[in-house]
Scaffold this motif. Structure first.
Motif, PDB file in Angstrom:
ATOM      1  N   TYR A 153       0.941  -1.246   0.004  1.00 24.56           N
ATOM      2  CA  TYR A 153       0.035   0.022   0.122  1.00 24.56           C
ATOM      3  C   TYR A 153       1.040   1.328   0.028  1.00 24.56           C
ATOM      4  CZ  TYR A 153      -3.244   3.606   1.812  1.00 24.56           C
ATOM      5  OH  TYR A 153      -4.060   4.836   1.906  1.00 24.56           O
ATOM      6  N   TYR A 154       1.753   1.323   0.971  1.00 18.93           N
ATOM      7  CA  TYR A 154       2.796   2.452   0.803  1.00 18.93           C
ATOM      8  C   TYR A 154       3.408   2.810  -0.708  1.00 18.93           C
ATOM      9  CZ  TYR A 154       6.493   5.564   2.108  1.00 18.93           C
ATOM     10  OH  TYR A 154       7.482   6.710   2.233  1.00 18.93           O
ATOM     11  N   LYS A 155       3.821   1.428  -1.297  1.00 17.07           N
ATOM     12  CA  LYS A 155       4.575   1.576  -2.281  1.00 17.07           C
ATOM     13  C   LYS A 155       3.481   2.236  -3.369  1.00 17.07           C
ATOM     14  CE  LYS A 155       8.490   0.888  -4.658  1.00 17.07           C
ATOM     15  NZ  LYS A 155       9.748   1.471  -4.080  1.00 17.07           N
ATOM     16  N   LEU A 156       2.338   1.833  -3.342  1.00 18.42           N
ATOM     17  CA  LEU A 156       1.425   2.258  -4.420  1.00 18.42           C
ATOM     18  C   LEU A 156       0.959   3.829  -4.178  1.00 18.42           C
ATOM     19  CD1 LEU A 156      -1.298  -0.595  -4.487  1.00 18.42           C
ATOM     20  CD2 LEU A 156       0.345   0.097  -6.130  1.00 18.42           C
ATOM     21  N   SER A 157       1.174   4.070  -2.919  1.00 19.85           N
ATOM     22  CA  SER A 157       1.013   5.443  -2.506  1.00 19.85           C
ATOM     23  C   SER A 157       2.111   6.337  -3.119  1.00 19.85           C
ATOM     24  CB  SER A 157       0.738   5.746  -1.133  1.00 19.85           C
ATOM     25  OG  SER A 157      -0.324   4.967  -0.504  1.00 19.85           O
ATOM     26  N   ALA A 158       3.272   5.975  -3.214  1.00 22.26           N
ATOM     27  CA  ALA A 158       4.406   6.489  -3.463  1.00 22.26           C
ATOM     28  C   ALA A 158       4.466   6.785  -4.924  1.00 22.26           C
ATOM     29  CB  ALA A 158       5.753   5.924  -2.872  1.00 22.26           C
ATOM     30  N   MET A 159       3.951   5.872  -5.645  1.00 20.64           N
ATOM     31  CA  MET A 159       3.750   5.786  -6.997  1.00 20.64           C
ATOM     32  C   MET A 159       2.999   6.885  -7.680  1.00 20.64           C
ATOM     33  SD  MET A 159       3.838   1.815  -7.890  1.00 20.64           S
ATOM     34  CE  MET A 159       3.326   1.987  -9.624  1.00 20.64           C
ATOM     35  N   GLN A 160       2.025   7.132  -6.751  1.00 14.38           N
ATOM     36  CA  GLN A 160       0.949   8.277  -7.200  1.00 14.38           C
ATOM     37  C   GLN A 160       1.155   9.634  -6.398  1.00 14.38           C
ATOM     38  OE1 GLN A 160      -3.063   6.676  -7.645  1.00 14.38           O
ATOM     39  NE2 GLN A 160      -2.389   4.785  -7.027  1.00 14.38           N
ATOM     40  N   ALA A 161       2.481   9.875  -5.926  1.00 16.05           N
ATOM     41  CA  ALA A 161       2.863  10.985  -5.237  1.00 16.05           C
ATOM     42  C   ALA A 161       2.038  11.320  -4.021  1.00 16.05           C
ATOM     43  CB  ALA A 161       2.771  12.201  -6.303  1.00 16.05           C
ATOM     44  N   PHE A 162       1.689  10.352  -3.287  1.00 18.15           N
ATOM     45  CA  PHE A 162       0.968  10.471  -2.134  1.00 18.15           C
ATOM     46  C   PHE A 162      -0.296  11.263  -2.287  1.00 18.15           C
ATOM     47  CE2 PHE A 162       5.485   9.549  -0.925  1.00 18.15           C
ATOM     48  CZ  PHE A 162       5.087   8.476  -0.339  1.00 18.15           C
ATOM     49  N   GLY A 163      -0.934  11.280  -3.379  1.00 19.34           N
ATOM     50  CA  GLY A 163      -2.278  11.659  -3.356  1.00 19.34           C
ATOM     51  C   GLY A 163      -2.164  13.136  -4.109  1.00 19.34           C
ATOM     52  N   GLN A 164      -1.024  13.615  -4.575  1.00 18.81           N
ATOM     53  CA  GLN A 164      -1.111  14.965  -5.241  1.00 18.81           C
ATOM     54  C   GLN A 164      -1.368  14.927  -6.550  1.00 18.81           C
ATOM     55  OE1 GLN A 164      -0.136  17.525  -3.207  1.00 18.81           O
ATOM     56  NE2 GLN A 164      -0.366  16.095  -1.487  1.00 18.81           N
ATOM     57  N   ILE A 165      -1.362  13.979  -7.340  1.00 20.29           N
ATOM     58  CA  ILE A 165      -1.620  13.818  -8.686  1.00 20.29           C
ATOM     59  C   ILE A 165      -3.343  13.773  -8.774  1.00 20.29           C
ATOM     60  CG2 ILE A 165      -1.453  12.420 -10.686  1.00 20.29           C
ATOM     61  CD1 ILE A 165       1.103  11.470  -9.961  1.00 20.29           C
ATOM     62  N   ALA A 166      -3.629  14.647  -9.456  1.00 14.43           N
ATOM     63  CA  ALA A 166      -5.286  14.654  -9.485  1.00 14.43           C
ATOM     64  C   ALA A 166      -5.784  13.711 -10.565  1.00 14.43           C
ATOM     65  CB  ALA A 166      -5.783  16.203  -9.908  1.00 14.43           C
ATOM     66  N   TYR A 167      -6.928  13.348 -10.474  1.00 15.95           N
ATOM     67  CA  TYR A 167      -7.608  12.696 -11.298  1.00 15.95           C
ATOM     68  C   TYR A 167      -8.898  13.197 -12.007  1.00 15.95           C
ATOM     69  CZ  TYR A 167     -10.661  10.637  -7.718  1.00 15.95           C
ATOM     70  OH  TYR A 167     -11.412  10.631  -6.744  1.00 15.95           O
ATOM     71  N   LEU A 168      -9.386  12.833 -13.142  1.00 15.21           N
ATOM     72  CA  LEU A 168     -10.514  13.593 -13.976  1.00 15.21           C
ATOM     73  C   LEU A 168     -11.655  12.586 -13.433  1.00 15.21           C
ATOM     74  CD1 LEU A 168     -11.869  15.652 -15.422  1.00 15.21           C
ATOM     75  CD2 LEU A 168     -11.176  14.601 -17.390  1.00 15.21           C
ATOM     76  N   GLU A 169     -13.008  12.750 -13.129  1.00 18.79           N
ATOM     77  CA  GLU A 169     -14.064  12.037 -12.794  1.00 18.79           C
ATOM     78  C   GLU A 169     -15.356  13.032 -13.008  1.00 18.79           C
ATOM     79  OE1 GLU A 169     -16.088   9.291  -9.666  1.00 18.79           O
ATOM     80  OE2 GLU A 169     -14.151  10.067  -9.247  1.00 18.79           O
TER      81      GLU A 169
END
Length: 583
Positions: A153-169
């Protein structure tokens, strides 16, 4: 076990720290040297275990333990453990030179898990209550799964910049709240999130992409199957641990339901509680009845043989007889105040005190305590053989507190002793000798008691002087007082007079007057019966009546009336004193 614990510790270090260092930023350029030092120390332990320790372990072949080094080495080379040990020690660290210092390539060290399983198996067999060991083993599996899941889970969070990358929905941009936001302690927060997901507790945030959906699906499936299986094992372990307790509680409730009086209910409850505290079961024989007879005998010998060999009746007997008798001993628990046996009862059992204190009591209400019997004491052994019909209890025995006794019944002794005719003759001879000695001792005690009673009955007690007067006379500080000296002298004279009188008249305690005593001492009794003036009986005229006293018609006053004027008859104590003596 010490070496195995060290190997297991090295295994746990590799199993937990390799995923931790591969995902969390705990290994840095400043401290990597210390991590590597610990890594290679664990590798050295692995190598020593594989080359020196494991080839020397004993094994069983054909029911016989093999200890020779050549055979143990050959056996180790043929086992699967050697293959896993070789794989666990492969130098995968050389990959560091190609891809950098990434500890994940040391993950093969986890293949040393056989040492972990072996250690817990040995602990399970070593402890009397292994349920805690089994629960700890199952919990370690759950913790390790959550630990590895938190690393992912931590590795996945680090890959996504700990939530700093926005996503479109739905035409709007959102920040990813599913990942760890890099706030607070990373390991604790990630461990909490994965534990909540695995156990399906808490309001988990919705995943935002395919990777997150795959992760959540795997976590939920792991929680449903793996954790359900592990929790079920823990439930079974706890249920087995409490099974005996529940069975004991059920039997106690049934027994208490049959009691009518409150006093009886309290005593029954006390007996059940004390029995559970001491034995953890109501019948110890049920625990070993599945064992072979040889193991049952060995177990009973280890517990009862020393105690049984101290019984005087069974000393110098065949050891085989004692081995058979120890299987017949059964423990019995008594509460405070319970009567073990009553005087006059028919003796059918022998008792050996294992724990507690017994009292030998007597009296109308057993209020007198004659002696106390401590741990290891034996009573009732003579009644087992009933020599001379002496199978009656000679005393009453009462429990002073909680007591545990070993009981040997007469029927059990007869069942065993019939196979040992020689021992039977020895036991009867020793029992007869012990009974004879007891009778001699009782006769001697009774004779001494009767002699003491006779001496006390025939003892002549002189007239006693009051203790208060004697105390006053003996006071040293008053010895110079003339009145005290006179009083003391009078006491001594009175005591001498009483002693002299008891010597002269030992058959009577009546006292004579002092004047009569002086007259009797000074009188000459040689002329008794010579100078009597009483007329013979044949000169008496008239018929003799049987009911008339022959001395009744003698007129003594006429005989002495003519001498009233004589002075000698009126001077008592003079030399011419005369007295009338009747024969």
């Amino acid at each position: 076990m010490t070496w195995l614990s060290l190997v297991t510790l090295c295994f746990l270090y590799n199993a937990f720290c390799i995923p931790l260092r591969s995902s969390y930023p705990y290994q840095t350029t400043e401290n990597w040297i210390y991590w590597f030092m610990v890594d290679y120390i664990c590798d050295a332990v692995y190598i020593i275990d594989m080359l020196i320790i494991k080839p020397r372990l004993r094994f069983t072949r054909g029911g016989i333990q093999v200890k020779t080094l050549a055979d143990t080495q050959k056996h180790y080379l043929m086992t699967r453990t050697l293959k896993l040990d070789i794989l666990s020690i492969l130098p995968t660290d050389f990959v560091y030179f190609a891809v950098g210092k990434k500890p994940i390539y040391r993950m093969n060290r986890v293949l040393k898990i056989n040492s972990f399983w072996l250690l817990f198996d040995m602990l399970d067999n070593s402890f009397a209550n292994p349920y805690a060991i089994r629960i700890a083993r199952t919990l370690s599996y759950m913790i390790y799964i959550i630990h590895c899941n938190s690393c992912v889970y931590y590795k996945l969070s680090a890959m996504q910049a700990f939530g700093q990358i926005a996503y479109l929905e739905n035409g709007k941009w959102y920040l990813n709240k599913w990942v760890y936001n890099n706030q607070g302690n990373a390991y604790i927060r990630c461990f909490y999130f994965t534990a909540a997901v695995a156990t399906s507790t808490g309001n988990n945030p919705a995943p935002t992409n395919v990777i997150e959906y795959i992760y959540m699906t795997c976590s939920w499936m792991m929680g449903v199957f793996v954790f359900a299986l592990l929790l079920g094992q823990i439930r079974d372990i706890v249920s087995n641990a409490n099974r005996n307790r529940e069975e004991f509680q059920r039997k106690m409730d049934l027994a208490l339901g049959e009691c009518l009086k409150q006093e009886t209910t309290n005593r029954v409850r006390d007996w059940f509680i004390y029995t559970w505290q001491q034995q953890k079961t109501l019948d110890e024989k049920k625990l070993i009845e599945k064992l072979p007879l040889k193991l049952q005998t060995d177990l009973a010998l280890s517990v009862h043989y020393t105690t049984l060999s101290k019984v005087q009746l069974f000393q110098d007997c065949d050891r085989a007889l004692l081995r058979d008798l120890v299987l017949k001993l059964r423990p019995v628990i008594f509460l405070p105040g319970d009567m073990i046996c009553l005087k006059g009862d028919v003796g059918k059992e022998m008792y050996i005190i294992n724990q507690g204190i017994l009292q030998v009591v007597g009296g109308d209400h057993n209020e007198k305590v004659f002696a106390e019997l401590m741990q290891g004491a034996v009573f009732g052994e003579i009644s087992l053989l009933a020599i001379g019909g002496n199978n009656r209890r000679t005393a009453s025995i009462r429990a002073k507190g909680y007591c545990t006794l070993f009981v040997l019944a007469k029927e059990d002794l007869n069942d065993v002793i019939r196979y040992y005719p020689q021992a039977q003759a020895i036991l009867r001879r020793k029992a007869a000798a012990m009974l004879k000695n007891d009778k001699k001792s009782d006769e001697k005690t009774e004779k001494i008691k009767q002699q003491a009673e006779l001496e006390d009955r025939c003892k002549i007690n002189p007239r006693q002087v009051p203790k208060l007067i004697t105390l006053i006379a003996n006071m040293e500080e008053m010895n110079e007082n003339k009145g005290v000296r006179d009083l003391k002298k009078a006491i001594e004279e009175e005591t001498d007079k009483s002693r002299r009188q008891s010597i002269y008249y030992p058959w009577s305690t009546l006292q004579r007057d002092d004047e009569d005593e002086e007259e009797w001492n000074e009188e000459d009794l040689s002329s008794v019966g010579e100078d009597t003036d009483i007329e013979p009986m044949e000169n008496h005229e008239g018929p003799m009546d049987d009911d008339v006293d022959p001395m009744e018609d003698i007129d003594l006053a006429a005989e002495v009336s003519h001498s009233d004027e004589d002075d000698d008859w009126e001077k008592p104590g003079s030399s011419g004193t005369k007295k009338l003596h009747a024969d």
